[in-house]
Design a protein around this motif. Structure first.
Motif, PDB file in Angstrom:
ATOM      1  N   ARG A   1       0.837  -1.204   0.000  1.00  0.00           N
ATOM      2  CA  ARG A   1       0.000   0.000   0.000  1.00  0.00           C
ATOM      3  C   ARG A   1       0.868   1.250   0.000  1.00  0.00           C
ATOM      4  O   ARG A   1       0.558   2.235  -0.671  1.00  0.00           O
ATOM      5  CB  ARG A   1      -0.922  -0.017   1.216  1.00  0.00           C
ATOM      6  N   HIS A   2       1.964   1.192   0.756  1.00  0.00           N
ATOM      7  CA  HIS A   2       2.866   2.341   0.834  1.00  0.00           C
ATOM      8  C   HIS A   2       3.461   2.673  -0.533  1.00  0.00           C
ATOM      9  O   HIS A   2       3.583   3.858  -0.889  1.00  0.00           O
ATOM     10  CB  HIS A   2       3.988   2.031   1.839  1.00  0.00           C
TER      11      HIS A   2
ATOM     12  N   SER B   1       2.136   1.903  -3.449  1.00  0.00           N
ATOM     13  CA  SER B   1       1.119   1.905  -4.501  1.00  0.00           C
ATOM     14  C   SER B   1       0.401   3.246  -4.603  1.00  0.00           C
ATOM     15  O   SER B   1       0.011   3.671  -5.685  1.00  0.00           O
ATOM     16  CB  SER B   1       0.091   0.798  -4.257  1.00  0.00           C
ATOM     17  N   ASP B   2       0.224   3.916  -3.487  1.00  0.00           N
ATOM     18  CA  ASP B   2      -0.560   5.147  -3.458  1.00  0.00           C
ATOM     19  C   ASP B   2       0.364   6.357  -3.448  1.00  0.00           C
ATOM     20  O   ASP B   2       1.153   6.535  -2.518  1.00  0.00           O
ATOM     21  CB  ASP B   2      -1.462   5.152  -2.214  1.00  0.00           C
ATOM     22  N   THR B   3       0.278   7.186  -4.474  1.00  0.00           N
ATOM     23  CA  THR B   3       1.066   8.428  -4.519  1.00  0.00           C
ATOM     24  C   THR B   3       0.159   9.639  -4.733  1.00  0.00           C
ATOM     25  O   THR B   3       0.628  10.706  -5.129  1.00  0.00           O
ATOM     26  CB  THR B   3       2.106   8.371  -5.651  1.00  0.00           C
ATOM     27  N   GLU B   4      -1.134   9.491  -4.474  1.00  0.00           N
ATOM     28  CA  GLU B   4      -2.096  10.572  -4.699  1.00  0.00           C
ATOM     29  C   GLU B   4      -2.000  11.598  -3.574  1.00  0.00           C
ATOM     30  O   GLU B   4      -2.051  11.252  -2.389  1.00  0.00           O
ATOM     31  CB  GLU B   4      -3.512  10.006  -4.761  1.00  0.00           C
TER      32      GLU B   4
ATOM     33  N   HIS C   1      -3.813  14.570  -1.841  1.00  0.00           N
ATOM     34  CA  HIS C   1      -5.138  15.163  -1.702  1.00  0.00           C
ATOM     35  C   HIS C   1      -5.016  16.530  -1.017  1.00  0.00           C
ATOM     36  O   HIS C   1      -4.471  16.642   0.079  1.00  0.00           O
ATOM     37  CB  HIS C   1      -6.051  14.251  -0.880  1.00  0.00           C
TER      38      HIS C   1
ATOM     39  N   ARG D   1       2.592  11.687  -1.338  1.00  0.00           N
ATOM     40  CA  ARG D   1       1.258  11.762  -0.722  1.00  0.00           C
ATOM     41  C   ARG D   1       1.069  13.003   0.144  1.00  0.00           C
ATOM     42  O   ARG D   1      -0.060  13.423   0.381  1.00  0.00           O
ATOM     43  CB  ARG D   1       0.993  10.516   0.133  1.00  0.00           C
TER      44      ARG D   1
ATOM     45  N   THR E   1       0.831   2.892 -11.863  1.00  0.00           N
ATOM     46  CA  THR E   1       0.975   2.975 -10.425  1.00  0.00           C
ATOM     47  C   THR E   1       2.452   2.872 -10.051  1.00  0.00           C
ATOM     48  O   THR E   1       3.273   2.360 -10.809  1.00  0.00           O
ATOM     49  CB  THR E   1       0.198   1.866  -9.719  1.00  0.00           C
TER      50      THR E   1
ATOM     51  N   SER F   1       3.845  11.772 -11.071  1.00  0.00           N
ATOM     52  CA  SER F   1       3.258  11.323  -9.805  1.00  0.00           C
ATOM     53  C   SER F   1       4.163  10.348  -9.070  1.00  0.00           C
ATOM     54  O   SER F   1       4.014  10.161  -7.858  1.00  0.00           O
ATOM     55  CB  SER F   1       1.901  10.655 -10.056  1.00  0.00           C
ATOM     56  N   ASN F   2       5.091   9.716  -9.784  1.00  0.00           N
ATOM     57  CA  ASN F   2       5.954   8.699  -9.181  1.00  0.00           C
ATOM     58  C   ASN F   2       7.399   9.155  -8.997  1.00  0.00           C
ATOM     59  O   ASN F   2       8.220   8.387  -8.488  1.00  0.00           O
ATOM     60  CB  ASN F   2       5.961   7.434 -10.062  1.00  0.00           C
TER      61      ASN F   2
END
Length: 569
Positions: free
Chosen positions: A23-24, A26-29, A31, A125, A303, A435-436
């Motif tokens: 999860r760490h 995988s998510d780079t959104e 907000h 993030r 991703t 994003s990455n």
């Protein structure tokens, strides 16, 4: 039954850890609320923010991070303070009775790369400003603990303070402005990356002159307190400019993914920007932009976990390792080579090292800027090819003691080494999307750490072994033997570079049965496999690409109709 019960909790715990790690990475959104986006339109006191404000602040911020490269000026003072001095009969001078302070640098380099690799997704993030604040705070605490360690003469506390905490804080600080600049400058990615990392190199030259007079004035422990406080204050001022573009950001007719977009009539000036309406949430804006990117270029929008485990990223990792090894290992001995092999004095050696630092800075800025025109892969081709030729020629040049030729090739080698650092952020951003970039740049810095620590230990081991077998420091052979394996590593990096697929067709076109690798030669796709070597014609490539795109569109439509359906990777 008892075995299953005893092993069950352990297996569940391991599975939980794996899921958290996945999860760490995988998510780079990121907000942001509409209020935060509105607030970030201004720099300070209602002064409108301009993306060019990131250049000087990032340079100064990175220069402070570059103080790590100046650690060698602390080695003798720390060893003398903690262990005391003894008289060297051979030279008649007092020297430290032990030499352990240099270990701090190796610990810091290792923690630098590890921190950048682990914290990269968290940076994406939470944004570059919060990451820079955290990194600067950890670096500040590291300096304070290092001061206490020196004052109490506890080397372990110095290792933990500056080595572990200082290195970890600098690793997070290093990638923070680079990540933001790649998003603000899609039209000048190479220039933005090169200018930032150029600051890192400049810091090692500028800040290396400060410690000695400061030590003489306030003493060694307080030197770390004073420098730590000054660094922390300057970093806090610089990071006020750190932020990422708002949703819908455009500049010079392109978005952050380098997709060409229509410029509205309301935009004007050199840096045209179009922002989303204030009523739209940040999440909605980012999602719409992401969807547009998917439609324009399915190859870049992936991703983070997919990017990390992609073949292209593994190849780039090895390529970057090959580009870094000579600069980290061989050039670190430059002063010794100038004195021992070419018979120059201490002052001349120091001058050559200083000039060499200038070529490091120039290479970072030159190759990164040129890569905006010639392409990242072509820039790395020039750098790695030049290094291979130079490393192959160096043993002969040193054996014949051709001093002018040695300086010429060494300075070119240094420029190529620095150029790798300038180009790699933009290369990763081009390949895997903005994003990455923070996470991928952080992970690839572990290649630098491995090359510096592992390569340095191997070089030293071979060097000391040869000295123990009868060779002297004035014998070029003790360096030539090491140059052989360094050349081999550089050759491996060069070969792997050839197989980096920068074209979206190279990366996404389905592999043929039995295919091992592919590369592009004179614009044509060449595939290697059990079938041998196969060339693909331009018409065949276009027809297969059109079929692939149609298939992806059908799969995306199926996902919209039935969300439980997954698109095959």
């Amino acid at each position: 039954m008892h075995t299953q019960q005893s092993s069950g909790p352990g297996g569940h715990y391991a599975h939980t850890i794996f899921r958290k790690i996945h999860r760490h990475y995988s998510d780079t959104e990121y907000h942001r609320s509409a209020r935060t986006i509105e607030k970030e339109k201004y720099l300070l006191f209602n002064i409108p923010f301009n993306r060019w404000a990131m250049f000087p602040t990032a340079f100064i911020f990175q220069a402070i991070c570059g103080s790590l490269y100046a650690w060698s000026v602390f080695n003798d003072p720390i060893d003398s303070y903690i262990y005391g001095l003894v008289m060297n009969p051979a030279t008649g001078k007092s020297t430290p009775s032990a030499h352990n302070a240099a270990i701090t640098f190796y610990i810091a380099v290792g923690c630098f790369g590890l921190s950048a690799a682990i914290n990269g997704p968290w940076l994406e993030r939470n944004g570059p400003k919060l990451a820079a604040i955290l990194g600067a705070t950890i670096f500040f605490l590291g300096n304070m603990i290092a001061a206490i360690g020196i004052y109490t003469k506890l080397m372990g506390l110095l290792y933990f303070g500056y080595g572990v905490l200082g290195g970890a804080g600098l690793g997070l600080c290093y990638i923070s402005p680079v990540s933001a600049l790649q998003k603000w400058f899609p039209d000048r990615r190479g220039l933005a990356a090169g200018f930032a990392v150029c600051g890192f190199g400049a810091g090692s030259i500028i800040l290396a002159k400060i410690p000695q007079p400061l030590i003489a004035s306030v003493g060694l422990p307080l030197t770390f307190v004073v420098l730590g406080c000054c660094y922390f204050g300057a970093m806090l001022v610089c990071l006020m400019a750190f932020r990422i573009p708002p949703p819908g950001f455009q500049v010079n007719g392109m978005d952050i993914y380098r997709n060409k977009v229509p410029v509205t009539s309301s935009t004007s000036g050199a840096d045209k920007q179009e922002l989303s309406d204030g009523d739209d949430s940040a999440l909605e804006g980012n999602m719409n932009e992401k969807a547009f990117q998917d439609f324009m270029d399915p190859g870049v929008s992936m991703t983070l976990s997919s990017a990390i485990f992609s073949k292209e990223y593994r190849i780039i990792y090895i390529m970057f390792f090959g580009n870094s090894i000579a600069g980290l290992v061989f050039l670190s001995r430059l002063a010794n080579i100038v004195k021992d092999i070419f018979g120059k004095d201490e002052a001349t050696a120091a001058t050559i090292v200083a000039i060499n630092g200038g070529f490091n800075l120039g290479g970072r800025l030159l190759f990164s800027t040129v890569s905006d025109r010639m392409g990242r892969k072509n820039a790395f081709f020039v750098m790695l090819c030049s290094q291979v030729i130079i490393l192959a020629a160096l043993p002969t040049i040193m054996e014949r003691q051709v001093y002018w030729a040695f300086l010429l090739v060494i300075w070119i080698l240094t420029a190529c080494y620095g150029g790798g650092f300038g180009c790699i952020p933009a290369f990763l951003c081009d390949m895997f999307g903005p994003s990455n970039i923070g996470a991928l740049h952080g992970i690839i810095l572990t290649a630098w750490s491995l090359a510096g620590v592992g390569g340095g230990l191997l070089f030293t081991g071979i060097y000391n072994h040869l000295l123990g077998t009868g060779h002297t420091t004035k014998d070029p052979w003790v360096y030539s033997v090491n140059l052989n394996w360094i050349l081999g590593v550089a050759c491996v990096g060069f070969v792997f570079l050839l197989f980096v697929g920068t074209n979206v067709h190279d990366r996404l076109l389905p592999k043929e049965e039995g295919e091992w690798a592919r590369m592009r030669v004179f614009g044509r796709l060449v595939m290697f496999g059990r079938f041998g070597v196969r060339w693909m014609g331009a018409e065949t490539e276009e027809s297969e690409w059109a079929a692939y795109v149609d298939q992806r569109r059908e799969e995306e439509h199926a996902v919209k109709e039935n969300p439980s359906t997954r698109i095959a990777d």
